[in-house]
Enzyme design. Structure first.
Site, PDB file in Angstrom:
ATOM      1  N   HIS A 182      16.106  -4.210  -5.820  1.00 42.90           N
ATOM      2  CA  HIS A 182      17.381  -3.603  -5.416  1.00 42.90           C
ATOM      3  C   HIS A 182      17.915  -2.809  -6.601  1.00 42.90           C
ATOM      4  O   HIS A 182      18.241  -3.369  -7.657  1.00 42.90           O
ATOM      5  CB  HIS A 182      18.382  -4.674  -4.985  1.00 42.90           C
ATOM      6  CG  HIS A 182      18.110  -5.176  -3.598  1.00 42.90           C
ATOM      7  ND1 HIS A 182      18.458  -6.429  -3.162  1.00 42.90           N
ATOM      8  CD2 HIS A 182      17.513  -4.546  -2.536  1.00 42.90           C
ATOM      9  CE1 HIS A 182      18.093  -6.562  -1.882  1.00 42.90           C
ATOM     10  NE2 HIS A 182      17.518  -5.436  -1.491  1.00 42.90           N
ATOM     11  N   GLU A 185      21.134  -3.520  -8.923  1.00 48.06           N
ATOM     12  CA  GLU A 185      21.309  -4.837  -9.534  1.00 48.06           C
ATOM     13  C   GLU A 185      20.775  -4.805 -10.967  1.00 48.06           C
ATOM     14  O   GLU A 185      19.734  -5.360 -11.294  1.00 48.06           O
ATOM     15  CB  GLU A 185      20.639  -5.883  -8.629  1.00 48.06           C
ATOM     16  CG  GLU A 185      21.317  -5.901  -7.261  1.00 48.06           C
ATOM     17  CD  GLU A 185      20.560  -6.655  -6.178  1.00 48.06           C
ATOM     18  OE1 GLU A 185      19.555  -7.312  -6.485  1.00 48.06           O
ATOM     19  OE2 GLU A 185      20.997  -6.580  -5.005  1.00 48.06           O
ATOM     20  N   ASN A 256      13.892  -5.478   0.248  1.00 45.62           N
ATOM     21  CA  ASN A 256      13.965  -6.895   0.597  1.00 45.62           C
ATOM     22  C   ASN A 256      14.171  -7.139   2.093  1.00 45.62           C
ATOM     23  O   ASN A 256      14.606  -8.200   2.511  1.00 45.62           O
ATOM     24  CB  ASN A 256      15.070  -7.577  -0.216  1.00 45.62           C
ATOM     25  CG  ASN A 256      14.691  -9.005  -0.591  1.00 45.62           C
ATOM     26  OD1 ASN A 256      13.495  -9.314  -0.730  1.00 45.62           O
ATOM     27  ND2 ASN A 256      15.675  -9.880  -0.728  1.00 45.62           N
ATOM     28  N   ARG A 257      13.871  -6.124   2.876  1.00 44.09           N
ATOM     29  CA  ARG A 257      13.784  -6.272   4.340  1.00 44.09           C
ATOM     30  C   ARG A 257      12.425  -5.758   4.823  1.00 44.09           C
ATOM     31  O   ARG A 257      12.178  -5.700   6.014  1.00 44.09           O
ATOM     32  CB  ARG A 257      14.878  -5.437   5.044  1.00 44.09           C
ATOM     33  CG  ARG A 257      16.303  -5.801   4.671  1.00 44.09           C
ATOM     34  CD  ARG A 257      16.689  -7.192   5.169  1.00 44.09           C
ATOM     35  NE  ARG A 257      18.066  -7.529   4.783  1.00 44.09           N
ATOM     36  CZ  ARG A 257      18.405  -8.052   3.610  1.00 44.09           C
ATOM     37  NH1 ARG A 257      17.472  -8.330   2.709  1.00 44.09           N
ATOM     38  NH2 ARG A 257      19.666  -8.329   3.333  1.00 44.09           N
ATOM     39  N   HIS A 309      17.552 -10.944  -8.437  1.00 43.69           N
ATOM     40  CA  HIS A 309      18.580 -10.106  -7.804  1.00 43.69           C
ATOM     41  C   HIS A 309      19.933 -10.412  -8.445  1.00 43.69           C
ATOM     42  O   HIS A 309      20.062 -11.313  -9.254  1.00 43.69           O
ATOM     43  CB  HIS A 309      18.675 -10.435  -6.306  1.00 43.69           C
ATOM     44  CG  HIS A 309      17.508  -9.977  -5.498  1.00 43.69           C
ATOM     45  ND1 HIS A 309      17.592  -8.965  -4.583  1.00 43.69           N
ATOM     46  CD2 HIS A 309      16.215 -10.397  -5.455  1.00 43.69           C
ATOM     47  CE1 HIS A 309      16.416  -8.771  -4.005  1.00 43.69           C
ATOM     48  NE2 HIS A 309      15.555  -9.634  -4.522  1.00 43.69           N
ATOM     49  N   SER A 310      20.952  -9.664  -8.004  1.00 44.55           N
ATOM     50  CA  SER A 310      22.308 -10.033  -8.376  1.00 44.55           C
ATOM     51  C   SER A 310      23.240  -9.579  -7.242  1.00 44.55           C
ATOM     52  O   SER A 310      22.850  -8.702  -6.471  1.00 44.55           O
ATOM     53  CB  SER A 310      22.707  -9.373  -9.697  1.00 44.55           C
ATOM     54  OG  SER A 310      22.961  -7.992  -9.535  1.00 44.55           O
ATOM     55  N   GLU A 387      19.982 -15.054  -7.532  1.00 39.31           N
ATOM     56  CA  GLU A 387      21.129 -14.136  -7.569  1.00 39.31           C
ATOM     57  C   GLU A 387      21.794 -14.394  -8.917  1.00 39.31           C
ATOM     58  O   GLU A 387      22.482 -15.399  -9.102  1.00 39.31           O
ATOM     59  CB  GLU A 387      22.106 -14.396  -6.418  1.00 39.31           C
ATOM     60  CG  GLU A 387      21.565 -14.108  -5.033  1.00 39.31           C
ATOM     61  CD  GLU A 387      21.412 -12.619  -4.711  1.00 39.31           C
ATOM     62  OE1 GLU A 387      21.889 -11.770  -5.486  1.00 39.31           O
ATOM     63  OE2 GLU A 387      20.793 -12.317  -3.675  1.00 39.31           O
TER      64      GLU A 387
HETATM   65  O1  0X9 Z   1      20.209  -9.676   0.932  1.00 31.63           O
HETATM   66  C1  0X9 Z   1      19.332  -9.784   0.069  1.00 31.63           C
HETATM   67  O2  0X9 Z   1      18.287  -9.152   0.083  1.00 31.63           O
HETATM   68  C2  0X9 Z   1      19.572 -10.740  -1.102  1.00 31.63           C
HETATM   69  N1  0X9 Z   1      20.910 -10.582  -1.614  1.00 31.63           N
HETATM   70  S1  0X9 Z   1      21.332  -9.226  -2.404  1.00 31.63           S
HETATM   71  O3  0X9 Z   1      22.764  -9.271  -2.626  1.00 31.63           O
HETATM   72  N2  0X9 Z   1      20.632  -9.223  -3.816  1.00 31.63           N
HETATM   73  O4  0X9 Z   1      20.914  -8.091  -1.643  1.00 31.63           O
HETATM   74  C3  0X9 Z   1      19.428 -12.161  -0.638  1.00 31.63           C
HETATM   75  C4  0X9 Z   1      18.085 -12.512  -0.090  1.00 31.63           C
HETATM   76  C5  0X9 Z   1      18.057 -13.928   0.357  1.00 31.63           C
HETATM   77  N3  0X9 Z   1      16.790 -14.337   0.832  1.00 31.63           N
HETATM   78  C6  0X9 Z   1      16.406 -14.312   2.118  1.00 31.63           C
HETATM   79  N4  0X9 Z   1      17.185 -13.845   3.056  1.00 31.63           N
HETATM   80  N5  0X9 Z   1      15.248 -14.792   2.349  1.00 31.63           N
HETATM   81 ZN    ZN Z   2      19.284  -7.860  -4.299  1.00 31.43          ZN
END
Ligand code: 0X9
Ligand code: ZN
Length: 431
Positions: A182, A185, A256-257, A309-310, A387
């Site tokens: 990300h 971050e 992260n999606r 992440h943060s 985080e």
């Molecule tokens: O939303 C995210 O991708 C992560 N938080 S962020 O604020 N850094 O974007 C959290 C990911 C948590 N993990 C899963 N959902 N598996």
């Molecule tokens: Zn993140």
């Protein structure tokens, strides 16, 4: 004359920075009940709020509000009775101030003619890449630099393999840490470069090199990361433009999606303009394919995967799409708590204490396609999202004052040490 012109130009460029954020404000929201949470969820879409830190019951979060939606936002939170307070009255001014601090620290470094990796200033891509190259050059017996691929915009995606046996002793467990998926971050990459320093340059835990092979990838998403320095501070995604007919106008995929774990089912968006756009297929991004390939190559002995992440001071573990627990949840929790406890012993009193638990329960929203879930699904026994701290109560979140970078890197290293040792013990026991 030329000099004066150049200076004027520099000043104009500096003033023009963060211009798209003129009039933006950020607010703390402290939802007190389920209804408040639902209203916030709705406002997020209706008013195009950017959630900097996700609010849950008993933990306030921070949202960015665009000027055109400001009055409706205030009216809506007041009508719903959601407790709120101002976080930054003038987001642009706050970022200008951050830039000034960062620039001052950078100049001080140049004046000192320092060759050291900076931990009092954020690390640009070229500084990180030069560091990886230098470490590989100076420690050829233990360190190998790998350029796994080029990013969408052609930047090298570099990582280090650190091993006393050139990764040839197959009985050693592997530990893999990545950062910077990300873009905004900023505190994430320094925690990974600091781990490199502690494994190679300033070794105080030599057992960690004897017992493990390490893979350290400080910036998964170099295009997005650089974009946050040059153009838009709150950029989160990659910078690809080949996903969708709208991608050239709305570039990027949320890394992260993008993993192949219940891909595009929950907590993601199918719209390329959204910050949580999942991409047009799992692993559509070269950046996530690099991480995928590292995991797959080392899977038979990958004991621990951490993705940095943060912010929020949390250690999260699977499953993050629906809040259920994996068969390894007990170990995930134990090792997670051990890491957090060690961080607690090393943190500053003004830092929030880490919370450890299932991703959905702790962060407060489900999200599919995350790397920590995918790595666990394919067989990494201990897989966590960190985080990192953002000092939401006092200072800012993403733009943590650079004086805290070293502290966060140090305390996170302490957590990594404990996580590695425990992962090693569990790995041997389960062999
Ligand atoms: O939303 C995210 O991708 C992560 N938080 S962020 O604020 N850094 O974007 C959290 C990911 C948590 N993990 C899963 N959902 N598996
Ligand atoms: Zn993140």
């Amino acid at each position: 004359m030329m000099k004066v012109l150049a200076l004027l130009l520099l000043a104009a460029v500096a003033l023009a920075k963060h211009e798209e954020l003129i009039g933006w404000k950020s607010y703390y929201l402290a939802p007190a009940n389920e209804e408040h949470l639902q209203t916030i969820g709705r406002l997020k879409y209706d008013l195009d709020l950017d959630v900097l830190s996700h609010p849950i019951l008993q933990r306030e979060g921070v949202v960015l509000v665009k000027p055109e939606h400001h009055d409706s936002f205030i009216q809506a939170v007041q009508e719903a009775g959601i407790p709120y307070r101002i976080h930054r009255e003038d987001v642009k001014a706050a970022l200008d101030y951050d830039d000034m601090v960062i620039e001052t620290r950078r100049r001080e470094r140049v004046m000192r003619n320092s060759r050291e990796m900076p931990y009092d200033s954020y690390q640009r891509m070229e500084v990180i890449d030069a560091y990886l190259e230098r470490i590989a050059r100076e420690y050829p017996d233990t360190v190998t630099l790998v350029t796994a691929a080029n990013s969408f915009n052609g930047r090298p995606i570099n990582y280090l393999k650190i091993s006393t046996t050139n990764f040839e002793d197959e009985s050693k467990p592997v530990i893999f840490i990545d950062g910077g998926i990300h873009a905004r971050e900023w505190i994430s990459p320094p925690t990974v470069t600091y781990a490199i320093r502690k494994l190679v340059e300033d070794v105080t835990e030599s057992d960690l090199l004897d017992r493990f092979d390490w893979i350290l990838l400080p910036v998964v998403n170099p295009d997005g990361y650089e974009h946050t320095f040059t153009t838009y501070r709150f950029w989160r995604k990659t910078r690809s433009t080949d996903q969708h007919s709208l991608s050239p106008t709305c570039p990027g995929v949320d890394g992260n999606r993008n993993y192949d774990f219940f891909w595009n089912t929950v907590g993601t968006s199918a719209s390329p303009c959204a910050d949580t756009y999942a991409g047009n297929r799992p692993f559509s991004e070269i950046e996530t394919r690099v991480v995928r390939d590292i995991v797959q190559e080392n899977l038979h002995r990958l004991a621990l995967y951490l993705t940095m992440h943060s912010y929020g001071s949390m250690i999260l573990y699977p499953w993050g799409h629906d809040g259920t627990l994996s068969p390894n949840a007990f170990a995930l929790h134990l090792v997670g708590v051990a890491m957090a406890d060690r961080i607690f012993e090393n943190q500053l009193p003004n830092f929030p204490r880490y919370v450890v638990g299932n991703s959905v329960l702790v962060i407060g929203y489900p999200a599919a396609g995350a790397s920590e879930d995918w790595a666990h699904l394919v067989g990494v026994p201990l897989s966590y999202t960190y985080e990192l701290p953002g000092l939401a109560g006092g200072l800012n979140g993403f733009h943590l004052d650079p004086i805290y970078i070293e502290q966060v890197a140090k305390e996170t290293w302490e957590g990594i040490v404990v996580g590695a040792r425990q992962a090693g013990d569990l790995f041997l026991r389960n062999k």
